[in-house]
Write a protein that holds these residues in place. Structure first.
Motif, PDB file in Angstrom:
ATOM      1  N   ALA A 141       0.778  -1.150  -0.141  1.00  0.00           N
ATOM      2  CA  ALA A 141      -0.129   0.078   0.002  1.00  0.00           C
ATOM      3  C   ALA A 141       0.769   1.219   0.095  1.00  0.00           C
ATOM      4  O   ALA A 141       0.478   2.420  -0.843  1.00  0.00           O
ATOM      5  CB  ALA A 141      -1.013  -0.142   1.294  1.00  0.00           C
ATOM      6  N   TRP A 142       1.789   1.265   0.782  1.00  0.00           N
ATOM      7  CA  TRP A 142       2.873   2.336   0.933  1.00  0.00           C
ATOM      8  C   TRP A 142       3.610   2.534  -0.600  1.00  0.00           C
ATOM      9  O   TRP A 142       3.638   3.651  -0.979  1.00  0.00           O
ATOM     10  CB  TRP A 142       3.873   2.486   1.915  1.00  0.00           C
ATOM     11  CG  TRP A 142       4.945   3.400   2.064  1.00  0.00           C
ATOM     12  CD1 TRP A 142       4.593   4.471   2.862  1.00  0.00           C
ATOM     13  CD2 TRP A 142       6.003   3.492   1.535  1.00  0.00           C
ATOM     14  NE1 TRP A 142       5.525   5.386   2.869  1.00  0.00           N
ATOM     15  CE2 TRP A 142       6.456   4.815   2.076  1.00  0.00           C
ATOM     16  CE3 TRP A 142       6.809   2.843   0.439  1.00  0.00           C
ATOM     17  CZ2 TRP A 142       7.818   5.381   1.452  1.00  0.00           C
ATOM     18  CZ3 TRP A 142       7.875   3.656   0.076  1.00  0.00           C
ATOM     19  CH2 TRP A 142       8.320   4.809   0.766  1.00  0.00           C
ATOM     20  N   LEU A 199      12.962  -0.505   2.549  1.00  0.00           N
ATOM     21  CA  LEU A 199      12.415  -1.655   3.288  1.00  0.00           C
ATOM     22  C   LEU A 199      11.071  -1.924   2.928  1.00  0.00           C
ATOM     23  O   LEU A 199      10.480  -3.011   2.950  1.00  0.00           O
ATOM     24  CB  LEU A 199      12.516  -1.369   4.651  1.00  0.00           C
ATOM     25  CG  LEU A 199      13.782  -1.190   5.399  1.00  0.00           C
ATOM     26  CD1 LEU A 199      13.922  -0.634   6.693  1.00  0.00           C
ATOM     27  CD2 LEU A 199      14.317  -2.759   5.481  1.00  0.00           C
ATOM     28  N   LEU A 200      10.311  -1.009   2.475  1.00  0.00           N
ATOM     29  CA  LEU A 200       8.941  -1.069   1.983  1.00  0.00           C
ATOM     30  C   LEU A 200       8.687  -1.409   0.607  1.00  0.00           C
ATOM     31  O   LEU A 200       7.635  -1.924   0.211  1.00  0.00           O
ATOM     32  CB  LEU A 200       8.079   0.136   2.574  1.00  0.00           C
ATOM     33  CG  LEU A 200       8.066   0.616   3.756  1.00  0.00           C
ATOM     34  CD1 LEU A 200       7.314   1.847   4.330  1.00  0.00           C
ATOM     35  CD2 LEU A 200       7.319  -0.652   4.554  1.00  0.00           C
ATOM     36  N   GLY A 201       9.531  -1.088  -0.143  1.00  0.00           N
ATOM     37  CA  GLY A 201       9.429  -1.159  -1.531  1.00  0.00           C
ATOM     38  C   GLY A 201      10.065  -2.717  -1.751  1.00  0.00           C
ATOM     39  O   GLY A 201       9.382  -3.199  -2.860  1.00  0.00           O
ATOM     40  N   GLN A 202      10.672  -3.241  -1.044  1.00  0.00           N
ATOM     41  CA  GLN A 202      11.073  -4.553  -1.051  1.00  0.00           C
ATOM     42  C   GLN A 202      11.075  -5.456   0.072  1.00  0.00           C
ATOM     43  O   GLN A 202      12.072  -5.535   0.803  1.00  0.00           O
ATOM     44  CB  GLN A 202      12.529  -4.864  -1.646  1.00  0.00           C
ATOM     45  CG  GLN A 202      12.609  -4.326  -3.119  1.00  0.00           C
ATOM     46  CD  GLN A 202      12.173  -5.490  -4.233  1.00  0.00           C
ATOM     47  OE1 GLN A 202      11.420  -6.461  -3.709  1.00  0.00           O
ATOM     48  NE2 GLN A 202      11.859  -5.151  -5.565  1.00  0.00           N
ATOM     49  N   PRO A 203       9.827  -5.556   0.654  1.00  0.00           N
ATOM     50  CA  PRO A 203       9.858  -5.981   2.039  1.00  0.00           C
ATOM     51  C   PRO A 203       9.961  -7.593   2.320  1.00  0.00           C
ATOM     52  O   PRO A 203      10.155  -7.825   3.602  1.00  0.00           O
ATOM     53  CB  PRO A 203       8.136  -5.900   2.190  1.00  0.00           C
ATOM     54  CG  PRO A 203       7.487  -6.168   0.842  1.00  0.00           C
ATOM     55  CD  PRO A 203       8.594  -5.491  -0.127  1.00  0.00           C
ATOM     56  N   ALA A 204      10.213  -8.219   1.598  1.00  0.00           N
ATOM     57  CA  ALA A 204      10.384  -9.839   1.661  1.00  0.00           C
ATOM     58  C   ALA A 204      11.287 -10.194   2.362  1.00  0.00           C
ATOM     59  O   ALA A 204      11.238 -11.175   3.331  1.00  0.00           O
ATOM     60  CB  ALA A 204      10.520 -10.536   0.051  1.00  0.00           C
TER      61      ALA A 204
END
Length: 504
Positions: A441-442, A456-461
């Motif tokens: 969502a972000w 961290l949020l663009g590639q959270p895996a």
């Protein structure tokens, strides 16, 4: 109609007509709910492998990989490497046991393994959410294709794909669409392979310029070293998402339920690895040639590179014909993947939503599936209209991160660890789902692309997958008394070859 528009129109019409014509063959033999959901578990490995290749090679594979390589360089090769290697992980850890479970869908497996309706409901929500998230780039890619080739408004491509998918899926379900997707794999391969020979001949005749010479120094480096730790984190997180995300994709998993037995499921997966390996050699060639012949597309829209490169390099009638061919392949990519996702989502909705009793009425199995198919397509179609500017491969990559954070831990622990409990599974699914979902969502709602927060949020895996695994294990240990009584017997079923069962 101009000669530049005509090949694109002809390509879209021919692919749509071929899809519907082939689908009618399956319609004649689709009668039962099992036919619609899993083709009565009778699809042989070679046909199933081609069908899996057809539905798996989506807009991100056909258009997105070349565009990413054009813009960001060799680091983006991790996408096709990971998408292919994900099937190796699936082959080793999941394919045969999943088929032996006897389930129709992922929620079916979760309920059978853990004996919990609550886990089933949560899995149903996740399947629908992931399916819709994955359908967004298919509709978006169709809009980009028609806009680039014939100048149509972007919503027109999305609408055409939605209508053709509904027309091909609703009458015959899985039985019908299997033949369609197998045909579409070979069409997509041909649509990239034939133009590549011509484009490489032109490139060699022009002196075979080095693509790296027209790009920044970091373009040919396969690790995101610029940015230090952030770059390395992004690369490793992408690897985790793509390697583990494949096994959790609803439209991929449901394909393994169509095999006759576990051995056929393994043979299917092995064949898929070969088919994907052949296909993924081609998009990077387009990306590299784009650096030489289409540098302007780096800033103006790299998702259209595959569609525009033939006319930029060749031109004339031959260029128009090649453009029509890649347009046909691109449209086949949207249709095949959208069809697989529609069946996966409709299968869940037909069991848990449209197949339930509403007042005094209850839809039958086939009728419930057809209503669910309409819902499965219309909702993401409406969602795609205001989201047309989201990069195709970016959205697909986020879907992989969500599946790697949710269904990958559930499947791996559910198949290989007897100690998984319903509470542990729910806790892990919530941690992985909410964590990766918030990141999605972000990412879709902001344009920020720098700093640790964006990474961290663009590639959270890299953090959401370990968090989900750890949560499932820890909570299951704390609730060990609630391990299902049938867990031992079910594990034996998952890991016992069918030949042994027949000898009993």
């Amino acid at each position: 109609m101009s000669t530049g528009i005509l090949p694109g129109v002809v390509a879209v019409v021919l692919v749509s007509v071929a899809t519907l014509a082939i689908g009618t063959f399956g319609l004649r033999i689709s009668r039962t709910t099992s036919d619609f959901l899993v083709a009565s578990r009778s699809v042989r490995p070679r046909l199933n492998a081609s069908a899996i290749g057809g539905e798996y090679l989506s807009a991100a594979s056909f258009l997105g990989v070349a565009g990413l390589l054009l813009t960001f360089g060799a680091e983006m090769l991790w996408y096709p490497v990971g998408w292919t290697a994900g099937y190796l992980v699936l082959l080793v850890l999941v394919a045969a046991p999943l088929r032996r479970s006897g389930a129709y869908t992922l929620p079916d497996f979760a309920e059978a393994r853990l004996g919990s309706r609550g886990v089933r409901k949560l899995c149903s929500v996740l399947v629908v959410a992931i399916g819709w998230l994955y359908l967004l780039p298919q509709f978006q890619g169709a809009g980009v294709t028609l806009r680039a080739t014939i100048g149509a408004p972007q919503w027109a491509g999305s609408l055409v794909v939605a209508l053709v998918v509904l027309a091909s899926v609703s009458p015959g379900g899985m039985r019908s669409i299997t033949f369609v997707q197998a045909f579409q794999y070979w069409l997509k391969l041909t649509a990239l392979l034939v133009p590549v020979f011509v484009l490489l001949a032109v490139w060699m005749a022009d002196g075979a310029a080095d693509p790296a010479s027209a790009a920044p120094a970091s373009w040919s480096i396969p690790l995101a070293t610029p940015g230090g730790g952030i770059g390395l984190y992004t690369t490793y997180s992408l690897v985790v998402a793509t390697f583990l995300g494949t096994m959790g994709l609803p439209h991929v998993v449901v394909r393994f339920y169509t095999n006759p037995d576990g051995r056929a499921a393994r043979r299917t997966t092995l064949a898929v690895l070969g088919l994907l390996g052949i296909f993924y050699v081609l998009p990077p060639v387009y990306g590299a040639l784009g650096r030489v012949y289409a540098p302007d597309l780096v800033a103006s829209g790299s998702d259209t590179l595959v569609l525009e490169l033939p006319s930029l390099m060749v031109g004339g009638v031959l260029g128009a014909v090649l453009t029509g061919l890649v347009t046909a392949g691109a449209f086949a990519a949207f249709l095949s993947t959208s069809s697989g996702l529609t069946i996966a989502v409709a299968g869940v909705l037909s069991q848990d939503v449209t197949g339930r009793r509403w007042g005094t009425r209850r839809l039958g199995g086939v009728a419930a599936f057809r209503v669910a198919a309409v819902i499965a397509v219309v909702v993401p179609l409406l969602m795609s209209l205001p989201a047309q500017d989201v990069a195709v491969a970016r959205t697909v990559g986020l879907a992989f991160a969500v599946t790697a954070s949710t269904f990958a831990p559930l499947l791996m622990l559910g198949i290989w660890w007897r100690g998984l409990t319903p509470t542990g599974a729910v806790a892990g699914l919530l941690v992985g789902g909410l964590g990766s979902g918030a990141a999605v969502a972000w990412t879709l709602g902001t344009s920020s692309s720098s700093g640790w927060t964006a990474a961290l949020l663009g590639q959270p895996a890299a953090w959401s997958v370990p968090a989900s695994f750890l949560t499932m294990v820890v909570v299951s240990r704390l609730t060990a008394a609630t391990v299902p009584a049938h867990a031992g017997r079910f594990m034996v079923r998952l890991h016992t070859p069918e030949a042994v069962d027949l000898q009993r």
